[in-house]
Design a protein around this motif. Structure first.
Motif, short mmCIF file in Angstrom:
data_model
loop_
_atom_site.label_atom_id
_atom_site.label_comp_id
_atom_site.label_asym_id
_atom_site.label_seq_id
_atom_site.Cartn_x
_atom_site.Cartn_y
_atom_site.Cartn_z
N VAL A 184 -8.86 8.02 -2.27
CA VAL A 184 -8.53 6.90 -1.40
C VAL A 184 -7.07 6.53 -1.60
O VAL A 184 -6.58 6.48 -2.74
CB VAL A 184 -9.42 5.67 -1.68
CG1 VAL A 184 -8.97 4.48 -0.83
CG2 VAL A 184 -10.89 5.98 -1.42
N THR A 185 -6.38 6.28 -0.51
CA THR A 185 -5.04 5.70 -0.56
C THR A 185 -5.12 4.31 0.04
O THR A 185 -5.68 4.13 1.13
CB THR A 185 -4.02 6.56 0.20
OG1 THR A 185 -3.87 7.82 -0.46
CG2 THR A 185 -2.66 5.87 0.25
N LEU A 186 -4.57 3.34 -0.67
CA LEU A 186 -4.53 1.95 -0.21
C LEU A 186 -3.12 1.65 0.28
O LEU A 186 -2.15 1.89 -0.44
CB LEU A 186 -4.89 0.99 -1.35
CG LEU A 186 -6.24 1.23 -2.04
CD1 LEU A 186 -6.35 0.38 -3.29
CD2 LEU A 186 -7.39 0.92 -1.09
N ILE A 187 -3.00 1.11 1.48
CA ILE A 187 -1.68 0.80 2.01
C ILE A 187 -1.61 -0.63 2.51
O ILE A 187 -2.53 -1.13 3.15
CB ILE A 187 -1.28 1.77 3.16
CG1 ILE A 187 0.14 1.45 3.66
CG2 ILE A 187 -2.27 1.72 4.31
CD1 ILE A 187 0.68 2.48 4.64
N HIS A 188 -0.51 -1.27 2.16
CA HIS A 188 -0.17 -2.58 2.73
C HIS A 188 1.26 -2.49 3.27
O HIS A 188 2.16 -2.00 2.57
CB HIS A 188 -0.25 -3.69 1.69
CG HIS A 188 0.26 -5.01 2.19
ND1 HIS A 188 -0.37 -5.71 3.20
CD2 HIS A 188 1.35 -5.75 1.84
CE1 HIS A 188 0.31 -6.82 3.44
NE2 HIS A 188 1.35 -6.87 2.64
N VAL A 189 1.44 -2.92 4.50
CA VAL A 189 2.76 -2.88 5.12
C VAL A 189 3.29 -4.29 5.27
O VAL A 189 2.65 -5.14 5.90
CB VAL A 189 2.72 -2.19 6.51
CG1 VAL A 189 4.13 -2.13 7.10
CG2 VAL A 189 2.13 -0.79 6.39
N GLN A 190 4.43 -4.55 4.67
CA GLN A 190 5.10 -5.83 4.83
C GLN A 190 5.89 -5.79 6.13
O GLN A 190 6.84 -5.03 6.26
CB GLN A 190 6.03 -6.09 3.64
CG GLN A 190 5.29 -6.21 2.32
CD GLN A 190 6.22 -6.29 1.13
OE1 GLN A 190 7.43 -6.12 1.26
NE2 GLN A 190 5.67 -6.53 -0.04
N ASP A 191 5.44 -6.60 7.07
CA ASP A 191 6.05 -6.60 8.40
C ASP A 191 7.34 -7.40 8.38
O ASP A 191 7.34 -8.62 8.49
CB ASP A 191 5.07 -7.19 9.42
CG ASP A 191 5.56 -7.03 10.85
OD1 ASP A 191 6.76 -6.73 11.03
OD2 ASP A 191 4.75 -7.20 11.77
#
Length: 291
Positions: A184-191
């Motif tokens: 699993v890869t977890l991603i969060h994008v700071q907009d």
């Protein structure tokens, strides 16, 4: 977790491509499939007085055989009415766990478009929806192809904004872990388009907070039996970064909530998830906030 699922078909080349590419759902305990063809009311009247209904039965039988070859028990059904309304009704009344739709077509800018039926299902469904990206074959416009990555349990990408809706999607990934998901890869994008000034002033603090949140999710998945969990924190347009990571990291399934709250409480995952489904080169599983 997805023992009973529905597939909507219109007998197009795209729908044939989709029904041939679902064997990977067995990793999530999928067993029973409803293969559904919905006629508009004028089409139903026309079909009842012509050979079209017989042709529809034959085409449905062909696609049923393709699904049975993959190990599923298949029921077929031809009904009259609105595709969007009938799928929503049947999924609720008959307690299906998952709806599968195909997304196809490209604009002149070669950006994938989400078909009207697929969009309507995604925007109204209270059941998880698996969006299968389909493109026309370059050497034959009458045939369609899917990306080769349809072994859904091999590598899952979970996109999160840490909202309650995103946490609902995380719970589904936890269940996938119990089904044997390998990575699993977890991603969060700071907009940074939304919060440019705030991020500029507090970037180190926000990065540390986001990394800690992702690390807590990572530890939970490792305890659930996932052998490898990676973390990605990106900056920029969320859907662009999510689809880029999916494309470049051999992702087989993107999992997202269909709504969510971004920086400063702005709702972002609703539009982000739609854009990911519209542009992704790999299958996208959208998890609604209410099932």
């Amino acid at each position: 977790m997805f023992r009973r699922f529905m597939v909507a078909t219109d007998f197009s080349p795209a729908s044939y491509t989709v029904v041939q590419s679902l064997e990977g759902l067995q990793a999530f305990h999928a067993q029973q499939c409803l293969l559904l063809h919905c006629l508009s009311l004028p089409g139903a009247v026309s079909a009842s007085s012509s050979s079209r209904s017989e042709s529809g039965d034959e085409l449905l039988a062909e696609q049923k055989a393709l699904l049975e070859e993959q190990g599923f028990t298949v029921e077929t059904r031809i009904i009259a009415g609105s595709v969007k309304q009938e799928i929503k009704r049947i999924a609720a009344e008959e307690k299906y766990d998952l709806i599968v739709v195909g997304a196809q077509g490209q604009s002149l800018a070669r950006e994938r478009l989400l078909g009207g039926v697929a969009y309507a299902i995604i925007s109204t469904s209270r059941k998880p929806v698996l969006v299968m990206p389909v493109t026309r074959a370059s050497d034959n416009p009458d045939t369609c192809v899917l990306p080769s990555r349809c072994e859904f349990s091999r590598h899952v990408l979970l996109a999160t904004d840490f909202s309650e809706m995103a946490y609902t999607a995380f719970i589904h990934v936890e269940q996938m872990a119990a089904c044997g998901v390998r990575k699993v890869t977890l991603i969060h994008v700071q907009d940074q388009n939304d919060a440019k000034q705030h991020l500029k002033k507090r970037s180190a603090e926000i990065n540390a907070l986001d990394h800690n949140r992702l690390d807590n999710l990572r530890k939970t998945l490792l305890l659930r039996g996932v052998s490898e969990v990676d973390i990605e924190i990106r900056h920029g347009e969320p859907y662009v970064e999510i689809t880029r990571v999916a494309r470049d990291n051999n992702i087989h399934l993107v999992v997202m909530g269909t709504q969510g709250r971004g920086f400063l409480g702005k709702i972002i995952l609703g539009s982000v998830s739609l854009n990911v489904a519209r542009t992704s080169e790999v299958p996208v599983l959208l998890i609604p906030s209410v099932h």
